[in-house]
Design a protein around this motif. Structure first.
Motif, PDB file in Angstrom:
ATOM      1  N   LEU A   1     -15.625  29.552 -30.071  1.00  0.00           N
ATOM      2  CA  LEU A   1     -15.021  28.327 -30.601  1.00  0.00           C
ATOM      3  C   LEU A   1     -15.313  28.097 -32.075  1.00  0.00           C
ATOM      4  O   LEU A   1     -14.436  27.651 -32.814  1.00  0.00           O
ATOM      5  N   VAL A   2     -16.559  28.409 -32.507  1.00  0.00           N
ATOM      6  CA  VAL A   2     -16.937  28.093 -33.895  1.00  0.00           C
ATOM      7  C   VAL A   2     -17.686  29.215 -34.622  1.00  0.00           C
ATOM      8  O   VAL A   2     -18.071  29.048 -35.771  1.00  0.00           O
ATOM      9  N   ASN A   3     -17.912  30.344 -33.949  1.00  0.00           N
ATOM     10  CA  ASN A   3     -18.504  31.528 -34.595  1.00  0.00           C
ATOM     11  C   ASN A   3     -19.883  31.256 -35.209  1.00  0.00           C
ATOM     12  O   ASN A   3     -20.112  31.533 -36.392  1.00  0.00           O
ATOM     13  N   PRO A   4     -20.852  30.795 -34.425  1.00  0.00           N
ATOM     14  CA  PRO A   4     -22.175  30.543 -34.998  1.00  0.00           C
ATOM     15  C   PRO A   4     -23.152  31.717 -34.937  1.00  0.00           C
ATOM     16  O   PRO A   4     -24.230  31.644 -35.535  1.00  0.00           O
ATOM     17  N   LEU A   5     -22.812  32.791 -34.221  1.00  0.00           N
ATOM     18  CA  LEU A   5     -23.790  33.833 -33.931  1.00  0.00           C
ATOM     19  C   LEU A   5     -23.628  35.073 -34.802  1.00  0.00           C
ATOM     20  O   LEU A   5     -22.515  35.465 -35.151  1.00  0.00           O
ATOM     21  N   SER A   6     -24.767  35.678 -35.118  1.00  0.00           N
ATOM     22  CA  SER A   6     -24.754  36.975 -35.804  1.00  0.00           C
ATOM     23  C   SER A   6     -25.253  38.052 -34.836  1.00  0.00           C
ATOM     24  O   SER A   6     -24.471  38.829 -34.312  1.00  0.00           O
ATOM     25  N   GLU A   7     -26.545  38.075 -34.569  1.00  0.00           N
ATOM     26  CA  GLU A   7     -27.097  39.042 -33.614  1.00  0.00           C
ATOM     27  C   GLU A   7     -27.186  38.436 -32.221  1.00  0.00           C
ATOM     28  O   GLU A   7     -27.535  37.256 -32.059  1.00  0.00           O
ATOM     29  N   VAL A   8     -26.881  39.250 -31.203  1.00  0.00           N
ATOM     30  CA  VAL A   8     -26.931  38.805 -29.806  1.00  0.00           C
ATOM     31  C   VAL A   8     -27.709  39.849 -29.009  1.00  0.00           C
ATOM     32  O   VAL A   8     -27.392  41.036 -29.067  1.00  0.00           O
ATOM     33  N   PHE A   9     -28.729  39.416 -28.276  1.00  0.00           N
ATOM     34  CA  PHE A   9     -29.564  40.366 -27.518  1.00  0.00           C
ATOM     35  C   PHE A   9     -30.008  39.729 -26.202  1.00  0.00           C
ATOM     36  O   PHE A   9     -31.193  39.519 -25.941  1.00  0.00           O
ATOM     37  N   PHE A  10     -29.023  39.417 -25.380  1.00  0.00           N
ATOM     38  CA  PHE A  10     -29.274  38.745 -24.106  1.00  0.00           C
ATOM     39  C   PHE A  10     -30.153  39.571 -23.175  1.00  0.00           C
ATOM     40  O   PHE A  10     -31.035  39.031 -22.504  1.00  0.00           O
ATOM     41  N   ASP A  11     -29.909  40.879 -23.100  1.00  0.00           N
ATOM     42  CA  ASP A  11     -30.665  41.704 -22.154  1.00  0.00           C
ATOM     43  C   ASP A  11     -32.160  41.654 -22.438  1.00  0.00           C
ATOM     44  O   ASP A  11     -32.982  41.566 -21.515  1.00  0.00           O
ATOM     45  N   ASP A  12     -32.524  41.708 -23.718  1.00  0.00           N
ATOM     46  CA  ASP A  12     -33.945  41.606 -24.079  1.00  0.00           C
ATOM     47  C   ASP A  12     -34.498  40.244 -23.663  1.00  0.00           C
ATOM     48  O   ASP A  12     -35.635  40.144 -23.191  1.00  0.00           O
ATOM     49  N   ALA A  13     -33.688  39.192 -23.858  1.00  0.00           N
ATOM     50  CA  ALA A  13     -34.119  37.843 -23.485  1.00  0.00           C
ATOM     51  C   ALA A  13     -34.322  37.726 -21.976  1.00  0.00           C
ATOM     52  O   ALA A  13     -35.295  37.117 -21.513  1.00  0.00           O
ATOM     53  N   PHE A  14     -33.406  38.308 -21.210  1.00  0.00           N
ATOM     54  CA  PHE A  14     -33.533  38.251 -19.751  1.00  0.00           C
ATOM     55  C   PHE A  14     -34.806  38.967 -19.301  1.00  0.00           C
ATOM     56  O   PHE A  14     -35.521  38.489 -18.415  1.00  0.00           O
ATOM     57  N   ASP A  15     -35.096  40.118 -19.917  1.00  0.00           N
ATOM     58  CA  ASP A  15     -36.317  40.853 -19.567  1.00  0.00           C
ATOM     59  C   ASP A  15     -37.557  40.042 -19.922  1.00  0.00           C
ATOM     60  O   ASP A  15     -38.526  39.995 -19.153  1.00  0.00           O
ATOM     61  N   GLN A  16     -37.517  39.394 -21.081  1.00  0.00           N
ATOM     62  CA  GLN A  16     -38.645  38.567 -21.512  1.00  0.00           C
ATOM     63  C   GLN A  16     -38.864  37.412 -20.536  1.00  0.00           C
ATOM     64  O   GLN A  16     -40.002  37.099 -20.162  1.00  0.00           O
ATOM     65  N   ALA A  17     -37.771  36.786 -20.105  1.00  0.00           N
ATOM     66  CA  ALA A  17     -37.866  35.667 -19.171  1.00  0.00           C
ATOM     67  C   ALA A  17     -38.402  36.114 -17.810  1.00  0.00           C
ATOM     68  O   ALA A  17     -39.215  35.407 -17.184  1.00  0.00           O
ATOM     69  N   LYS A  18     -37.970  37.273 -17.346  1.00  0.00           N
ATOM     70  CA  LYS A  18     -38.464  37.803 -16.069  1.00  0.00           C
ATOM     71  C   LYS A  18     -39.972  38.029 -16.117  1.00  0.00           C
ATOM     72  O   LYS A  18     -40.692  37.751 -15.141  1.00  0.00           O
ATOM     73  N   GLU A  19     -40.463  38.531 -17.243  1.00  0.00           N
ATOM     74  CA  GLU A  19     -41.896  38.748 -17.397  1.00  0.00           C
ATOM     75  C   GLU A  19     -42.658  37.425 -17.350  1.00  0.00           C
ATOM     76  O   GLU A  19     -43.736  37.337 -16.752  1.00  0.00           O
ATOM     77  N   LEU A  20     -42.094  36.394 -17.979  1.00  0.00           N
ATOM     78  CA  LEU A  20     -42.731  35.081 -17.966  1.00  0.00           C
ATOM     79  C   LEU A  20     -42.748  34.498 -16.555  1.00  0.00           C
ATOM     80  O   LEU A  20     -43.750  33.908 -16.122  1.00  0.00           O
ATOM     81  N   ASP A  21     -41.644  34.647 -15.831  1.00  0.00           N
ATOM     82  CA  ASP A  21     -41.584  34.149 -14.449  1.00  0.00           C
ATOM     83  C   ASP A  21     -42.611  34.853 -13.570  1.00  0.00           C
ATOM     84  O   ASP A  21     -43.289  34.222 -12.753  1.00  0.00           O
TER      85      ASP A  21
END
Length: 218
Positions: free
Chosen positions: A87-107
């Motif tokens: 809708l408004v193009n706010p993003l440059s880098e996107v790394f969802f998979d790394d974030a999901f892995d990080q969240a799984k480790e925290l859980d």
């Protein structure tokens, strides 16, 4: 030559968005003010709306009480950020998979120890593109930086937040060299104002401001 490099960079970013989260062209709004579009579109689940429209403190307390998992929280914000970018193009880098892995480790850490990793355990944090995140690129809106290798270490503020359990999932658009009053560069283009898409988003944190306004970042 530079146009080829830019096209490749944009394609690499866009491949990080799950297909099921992309909006078909016939559902994209035409309005100038799209600040309430995501909330009213029903593109997010009820829980995703609740998560992404909560304060940071409520998110943290809900993770602590295990009402929500860190993975559930980062997935909701990643989904909303994906829609916001169309809708408004706010993003440059996107790394969802790394974030999901990080969240799984925290859980897993919380489940095994009953303790939080830090004061920001599981809180999604977006960063403007001038900050280095280990393993991710930083172009700062400069075409000449596209070919630079990923950062070998976190910027100091990134390291501090990582040590407190924050989860990183996107970097946000900036003016060329992060130094202008309008967020536009020759790599990722212009970030629009979600309250009036006839206008650009200001700088130098225009991508970050637009993403927060769209509640794609807490």
């Amino acid at each position: 030559m530079y146009k080829d490099n830019v096209e490749k960079k944009i394609n690499e970013r866009d491949l990080q968005f799950p297909n099921e989260w992309l909006i078909s062209s016939d559902r994209l709004p035409k309005d100038h003010d799209i600040s309430q579009f995501i909330q009213s579109s029903k593109l997010l689940s009820v829980v995703e709306v609740e998560i992404t429209e909560s304060t940071s403190l409520h998110i943290l307390s809900s993770i602590k009480s295990q009402k929500w998992s860190a993975l559930q929280v980062i997935t909701a914000f990643a989904h909303r950020a994906t829609i916001a970018n169309q809708l408004v193009n706010p993003l440059s880098e996107v790394f969802f998979d790394d974030a999901f892995d990080q969240a799984k480790e925290l859980d897993q850490f919380l489940q095994e120890t009953g303790k939080l990793k830090g004061k920001l355990h599981g809180l999604p944090i977006s960063f403007k593109d001038e900050f280095n995140i280990k393993g991710q690129h930083s172009t700062i809106g400069l075409v000449s930086f596209i070919s630079n290798p990923p950062a070998s270490q976190d910027s100091p503020i990134v390291k501090i937040l990582r040590d407190e359990g924050a989860v990183f999932y996107v970097k946000t658009n900036v003016p060329i060299g992060a130094f202008n009053i309008v967020t536009f560069n020759n790599v990722f283009g212009k970030t629009l104002n979600p309250f009036n898409r006839c206008l650009a988003s200001g700088g130098s944190s225009g991508g970050e401001a637009a993403l927060v306004a769209m509640k794609g970042s807490p």
